[in-house]
Design a protein around this motif. Structure first.
Motif, PDB file in Angstrom:
ATOM      1  N   ILE B 106       0.830  -1.307  -0.101  1.00 28.08           N
ATOM      2  CA  ILE B 106      -0.139   0.017   0.012  1.00 28.08           C
ATOM      3  C   ILE B 106       0.885   1.288  -0.046  1.00 28.08           C
ATOM      4  O   ILE B 106       0.733   2.246  -0.763  1.00 28.08           O
ATOM      5  CB  ILE B 106      -0.890   0.109   1.285  1.00 28.08           C
ATOM      6  CG1 ILE B 106      -2.141  -1.074   1.082  1.00 28.08           C
ATOM      7  CG2 ILE B 106      -1.681   1.339   1.414  1.00 28.08           C
ATOM      8  CD1 ILE B 106      -2.826  -1.386   2.108  1.00 28.08           C
ATOM      9  N   SER B 109       2.464   1.546  -3.375  1.00 29.41           N
ATOM     10  CA  SER B 109       1.717   2.170  -4.439  1.00 29.41           C
ATOM     11  C   SER B 109       1.257   3.721  -4.206  1.00 29.41           C
ATOM     12  O   SER B 109       1.210   4.391  -5.227  1.00 29.41           O
ATOM     13  CB  SER B 109       0.495   1.436  -4.444  1.00 29.41           C
ATOM     14  OG  SER B 109       0.521   0.293  -3.801  1.00 29.41           O
ATOM     15  N   LEU B 110       1.246   4.171  -2.911  1.00 24.86           N
ATOM     16  CA  LEU B 110       0.985   5.435  -2.790  1.00 24.86           C
ATOM     17  C   LEU B 110       2.025   6.418  -3.115  1.00 24.86           C
ATOM     18  O   LEU B 110       1.827   7.473  -3.970  1.00 24.86           O
ATOM     19  CB  LEU B 110       0.771   5.528  -1.192  1.00 24.86           C
ATOM     20  CG  LEU B 110      -0.631   5.624  -0.505  1.00 24.86           C
ATOM     21  CD1 LEU B 110      -0.537   5.688   0.902  1.00 24.86           C
ATOM     22  CD2 LEU B 110      -1.662   6.437  -1.149  1.00 24.86           C
ATOM     23  N   VAL B 114       1.871   9.163  -6.134  1.00 21.79           N
ATOM     24  CA  VAL B 114       1.780  10.633  -5.924  1.00 21.79           C
ATOM     25  C   VAL B 114       3.151  11.160  -6.951  1.00 21.79           C
ATOM     26  O   VAL B 114       3.184  12.180  -7.256  1.00 21.79           O
ATOM     27  CB  VAL B 114       2.040  10.913  -4.525  1.00 21.79           C
ATOM     28  CG1 VAL B 114       2.432  12.601  -4.276  1.00 21.79           C
ATOM     29  CG2 VAL B 114       0.863  10.655  -3.714  1.00 21.79           C
TER      30      VAL B 114
ATOM     31  N   THR C 282      -1.141   1.586 -10.307  1.00 27.14           N
ATOM     32  CA  THR C 282      -0.475   1.526  -8.811  1.00 27.14           C
ATOM     33  C   THR C 282      -1.761   1.728  -8.027  1.00 27.14           C
ATOM     34  O   THR C 282      -1.854   1.304  -6.949  1.00 27.14           O
ATOM     35  CB  THR C 282       0.388   2.962  -8.539  1.00 27.14           C
ATOM     36  OG1 THR C 282      -0.494   4.258  -8.714  1.00 27.14           O
ATOM     37  CG2 THR C 282       1.688   2.919  -9.357  1.00 27.14           C
ATOM     38  N   VAL C 283      -2.869   2.452  -8.620  1.00 24.42           N
ATOM     39  CA  VAL C 283      -4.158   2.570  -7.755  1.00 24.42           C
ATOM     40  C   VAL C 283      -4.685   0.968  -7.549  1.00 24.42           C
ATOM     41  O   VAL C 283      -5.224   0.829  -6.580  1.00 24.42           O
ATOM     42  CB  VAL C 283      -5.260   3.296  -8.463  1.00 24.42           C
ATOM     43  CG1 VAL C 283      -6.345   3.088  -7.664  1.00 24.42           C
ATOM     44  CG2 VAL C 283      -4.865   4.907  -8.512  1.00 24.42           C
ATOM     45  N   PHE C 286      -2.645  -0.577  -4.900  1.00 28.28           N
ATOM     46  CA  PHE C 286      -3.248  -0.096  -3.647  1.00 28.28           C
ATOM     47  C   PHE C 286      -4.716  -0.975  -2.932  1.00 28.28           C
ATOM     48  O   PHE C 286      -4.575  -1.206  -2.028  1.00 28.28           O
ATOM     49  CB  PHE C 286      -3.330   1.589  -3.908  1.00 28.28           C
ATOM     50  CG  PHE C 286      -3.868   2.136  -2.717  1.00 28.28           C
ATOM     51  CD1 PHE C 286      -3.050   2.416  -1.782  1.00 28.28           C
ATOM     52  CD2 PHE C 286      -5.185   2.234  -2.479  1.00 28.28           C
ATOM     53  CE1 PHE C 286      -3.519   3.021  -0.420  1.00 28.28           C
ATOM     54  CE2 PHE C 286      -5.613   2.986  -1.446  1.00 28.28           C
ATOM     55  CZ  PHE C 286      -4.739   3.406  -0.556  1.00 28.28           C
TER      56      PHE C 286
END
Lengths: 277, 287, 327
Positions: B106, B109-110, B114, C282-283, C286
């Motif tokens: 997580i 990926s954040l 960004v 990536t989302v 996530f």
């Protein structure tokens, strides 16, 4: 070693025939000496009691004998063969079997499966033979099931056969533990507080069962117990441990008279009085 | 030859400083919560990128941005612990392990969402190496080592002079005992996250200064960090420092023989040898 | 999309589900059945894939090859090699704390990743190995890849049947007992380290098989396809979501998670502007991570839980709360 007389029920065997011999066994945890220069023998065919106040090192000693922890120094001999430091499963194969203070039943398995798990050296315990020799695996399973049924009958647990072991009462779990030792050809059985948490009715059965196993199957027992009535009913000789070493040994009557024993239990060594661990 | 060895050893100390800072937190968390925190590398990544945001977004100097990043990283770690790990603490430790792998993903990926997947740097300025007795050293590398020393001194004072610090050491060494003695375990747990995350953020920033920033930077250094923690003995913060130095220096020296890309393999090999010879770590009691 | 395209798509989709299903079954042996934590799945997957790729391709300049062996040989050697590496790791770590195994599996996966990328003589580096023969290629014309699907399905059925048999045998009983109380299994005379080793090696060998299937399915392997986090993580989510301990759960998890994963990819590819495509990926990652945490918090037993006993007290409590809910 003090005079080893046989318990009334057991067949008489020469006292100079120890099944297990401990020579100066010692165990240190960090700086603490849990077992100190411990030496004694367990005579073949006896029901030997092992008593002592909390922290005397009894359970540690069981763990050492059954191979769960290695001693810091000293030697252990089973039938005059050195077994010091051997793994639990190796000792098991040589007929040295144990139970635990807190019942270690497999909650997720049925009572029957709990017993059927025990016998070793089967082809079914390799996944490969479960693929290629299924018929043989099934054959063996049938034999083991019969044996497990016999054990259940012996312990009068047959009606709980298909119950999950997690649902048994404390006393029934203790019986099941004893039953597991019967699934193999044990010679020396170490029982760690078999009577803890067992109600009086079951306790009577437990005592009778242990005595029968000793007489009919020739099991040698070594029993850690805080319940002095159970010890008195079953055990002769009794070994007393205190502060990691053997204090004395002898028949229950002799032990009761020994001032050192009273000192160890109630004296100023800071030990709790005979309460259960 | 000798000069090369010295040069590589110096680089090894720089790398070792970074690894040590990560390993201290990992070792403390491992000792106290009884689980291997696999998201530790990605906490480092997040810290490095938070500092990047301070530098490029707010135009702050790197030290100010770092302070901000430490605050952010600590807040994030405590938040994750309180919302997720805390609820799973009563289950088997391996469930926490899985959860932390999920957190690692997580966080990564954040960061990637960004800041994008490309590599970035704190400053485009050219680093002029200083020469000292024939040894080359970039100013950032000096800053890294100095920064690590300062942080370790602060940590040492915390662990030896404060009640919480002492409780933390006791718990990391023997949680059962600590519980009996009556230590407020939840408080110590929160403080452990604060310390562990702060040091991890610092390590991440230093790693970014030493090389470049990349979303996978933390994950890739996780293995050496684990190796250092195991080498030093789980739950032993000072051991982790020594472990970090050993891993860092050994990794750099290995480049004389192996291609530099295999540095993580050296850390792994060290760890395997350690597990074989002395699983309790360099300073642990032999089993 | 015409019928042929749809059919090809379904075959493609199911083949991948099958391959991931094999991987999930492999992990289920290790985690579900025995409680061993492997986060180096990608490593064993890659060993299987590259071994089979190198052994079955025609000669090409620049790297080892030209053996041109049959696919079955490639798969078999891949299985053996993954198993052997698992054996070595297991021998070192399985008698230590459980998380040391986890760390060691990361280590081995990392090293395998580095080797794939950097040892060009062996793996052709980042360019990867192409021209891996499809199953029964040249025997008949197969534009949709349905033969491939059949091979994958066969492998899946064999692995599933073998594991179910093992689970029901005395071996499976010992495994469940070990997961519950290892110390008591030791007291019952079992060499528990050997049992765990067996399970770890078996699981890893199955992952190696999945790798071989993957290589022959795509006909091309490159380091990118074996990104440790990506593969390893998806498999974990599949198993946890499906229900660890239950082989059918593992397969269901593979189907569900792969549908979500591939479905969202299809959606983002169709609707997201091209400049946001990498971000969209990536989302998705996530969200998968988030999904895992939610499952762990709310339904840790997964969609198809392993059948387990409930204590009488819990049962009563449940019944009582049902009654009070009803009123």
């Amino acid at each position: 070693m003090a005079d080893v007389t046989q318990a009334g029920d057991a067949a008489t065997v020469p006292k100079a025939d120890p099944i297990l011999r401990l020579c100066d066994v010692e165990k240190q945890f960090g700086g603490i000496r849990a077992v100190a220069a411990c030496s004694f023998e367990i005579g073949r065919g006896t029901i030997t009691g092992l008593i002592g106040p909390n922290g005397a090192g009894k359970s540690t000693l069981f763990n050492i004998i059954s191979g769960f922890i290695a001693p810091t120094s000293g030697r252990i001999l089973l039938d005059e063969d050195e077994i010091t430091g051997l793994a639990p499963h190796v000792l098991f194969a040589r007929g040295l079997v144990r139970t635990f203070q807190i019942p270690q039943e497999f909650q997720q398995l049925t009572v029957l499966d709990n017993l059927m798990l025990v016998p070793a050296g089967r082809s079914g315990e390799s996944i490969v033979s479960s693929w290629f020799r299924w018929a043989r695996v099934c054959d063996e399973e049938t034999g083991i099931r019969d044996r497990a049924e016999e054990v259940l009958e012996f312990l009068q647990l047959t009606r709980l056969r298909d119950e999950f072991a997690g649902n048994l009462s404390g006393g029934q779990k203790k019986l099941l533990e004893l039953g597991r030792t019967m699934m193999t050809d044990a010679r020396l059985v170490l029982l760690d507080e078999p009577g803890a948490g067992v109600n009086p009715t079951l306790m009577k059965r437990l005592v009778a069962d242990i005595r029968r196993l000793n007489r009919e199957r020739g099991y040698t027992f070594c029993i850690i117990e805080h319940d002095m009535d159970l010890i008195a009913a079953l055990c002769d000789p009794v070994i007393v441990m205190a502060e990691g070493a053997v204090l004395t040994a002898g028949s229950m009557a002799e032990i009761r008279r020994d001032p050192r024993v009273i000192e160890a239990y109630f004296g100023g060594s800071g030990q709790a009085r005979g309460t259960r661990a | 030859m000798v000069l090369e060895i010295i040069q590589l050893t110096v680089y090894g100390i720089v790398l070792g400083s970074i690894i040590s800072l990560g390993a201290i937190g990992l070792s403390l968390l491992y000792g106290i919560l009884r689980f291997a925190h696999f998201a530790h590398g990605d906490v480092m990544t997040v810290g490095a990128y938070l500092a990047l945001a301070g530098v490029t977004g707010l135009g702050l100097p790197i030290w100010a941005a770092s302070a901000l990043a430490v605050g952010g990283g600590v807040g994030l770690a405590v938040l994750i612990d309180q919302t997720l790990y805390r609820r799973l603490r009563r289950t088997a430790p391996v469930i926490l392990l899985i959860a932390s792998v999920g957190i690692a993903l997580i966080l990564r990926s954040l960061v990637q969402f960004v800041w994008g997947p490309d590599t970035q740097v704190y400053t485009q300025e050219l680093q002029m190496p200083v020469r000292l007795l024939g040894i080359r050293l970039k100013p950032t590398q000096l800053q890294i080592v100095a920064g690590a020393v300062i942080l370790v001194v602060i940590l040492h004072l915390f662990l030896t002079r404060t009640r919480t610090g002492k409780a933390m050491r006791a718990m990391a060494d023997n949680p059962e005992l600590a519980r009996i003695v009556g230590i407020d375990t939840e408080l110590v747990v929160v403080w452990t996250w604060v310390i562990g995350a702060a040091l991890a953020v610092a390590a991440g920033i230093f790693l970014g200064m030493d090389t470049r920033l990349q979303p996978t930077m933390g994950w890739h250094i996780l293995l050496p960090v684990f190796a250092a923690a195991i080498l030093g003995g789980i739950g032993k913060p000072y051991g982790a420092i020594v472990g970090g130095m050993v891993v860092g220096i050994a990794s750099e020296l290995s480049t004389m023989v192996f291609p530099p890309v295999y540095k993580p393999a050296v850390a792994f090999a060290l760890m395997v040898v350690m597990l074989l010879v002395r699983p309790t770590g360099l300073f642990g009691a032999p089993r | 999309m015409d019928l042929f395209e749809l059919f090809t798509f379904v075959v493609f989709f199911l083949s991948l589900v099958g391959i991931y299903g094999v991987l999930a079954l492999g992990l289920n042996v290790q985690w579900g059945l025995t409680g061993l934590f492997n986060i180096g799945i990608a490593g064993f997957f890659a060993i299987g894939a590259y071994t089979s790729a190198i052994l079955t391709t025609a000669d090409s300049p620049g790297y080892v090859g030209g053996f041109g062996l049959p696919m079955a040989v490639g798969l078999l050697v891949g299985i053996l090699l993954s198993g052997t590496i698992a054996l070595l790791i297991g021998l070192i770590t399985l008698n230590l704390r459980e998380d040391y195994l986890a760390i060691a599996t990361i280590g081995i996966a990392e090293i395998i990743r580095l080797v794939l990328k950097n040892e060009e003589w062996l793996t052709n580096g980042v360019r990867g190995i192409a021209g891996i023969p499809r199953p029964f290629a040249g025997w008949f014309d197969d534009p949709t890849g349905v033969t491939n699907l059949l091979v994958v399905a066969l492998a899946l059925v064999v692995v599933y049947a073998a594991l179910e048999r093992g689970r029901q045998s005395p071996w499976g009983r010992v495994m469940r007992a070990i997961r519950e109380r290892e110390i008591a299994v030791m007291a019952a005379g079992k060499n528990t380290v050997r049992f765990r080793l067996e399970s770890f090696v078996l699981g890893s060998a199955i992952m190696g098989l999945a790798g071989g299937l993957y290589a022959h399915f795509f006909g091309f392997v490159s380091p990118e396809a074996f990104d440790p986090m990506y593969t390893t993580f998806l498999i974990w989510v599949m198993l946890i979501a499906g229900g660890s301990g239950n082989n059918r759960g593992a397969l269901l998890g593979a189907l569900v998670i792969w549908t979500i994963w591939a479905g969202t990819e299809y959606l983002t590819n169709a609707f997201a502007p091209p400049e946001y495509l990498t971000r969209a990926a990536t989302v998705r990652m996530f969200l998968v991570g988030l999904l895992l945490e939610i499952i762990l918090l709310t339904r840790p037993q997964g969609l198809l839980p392993e059948s387990q006993f409930v204590t009488r007290r819990e049962e009563r409590r449940r019944r009582r709360s049902d009654i009070s809910d009803g009123k």
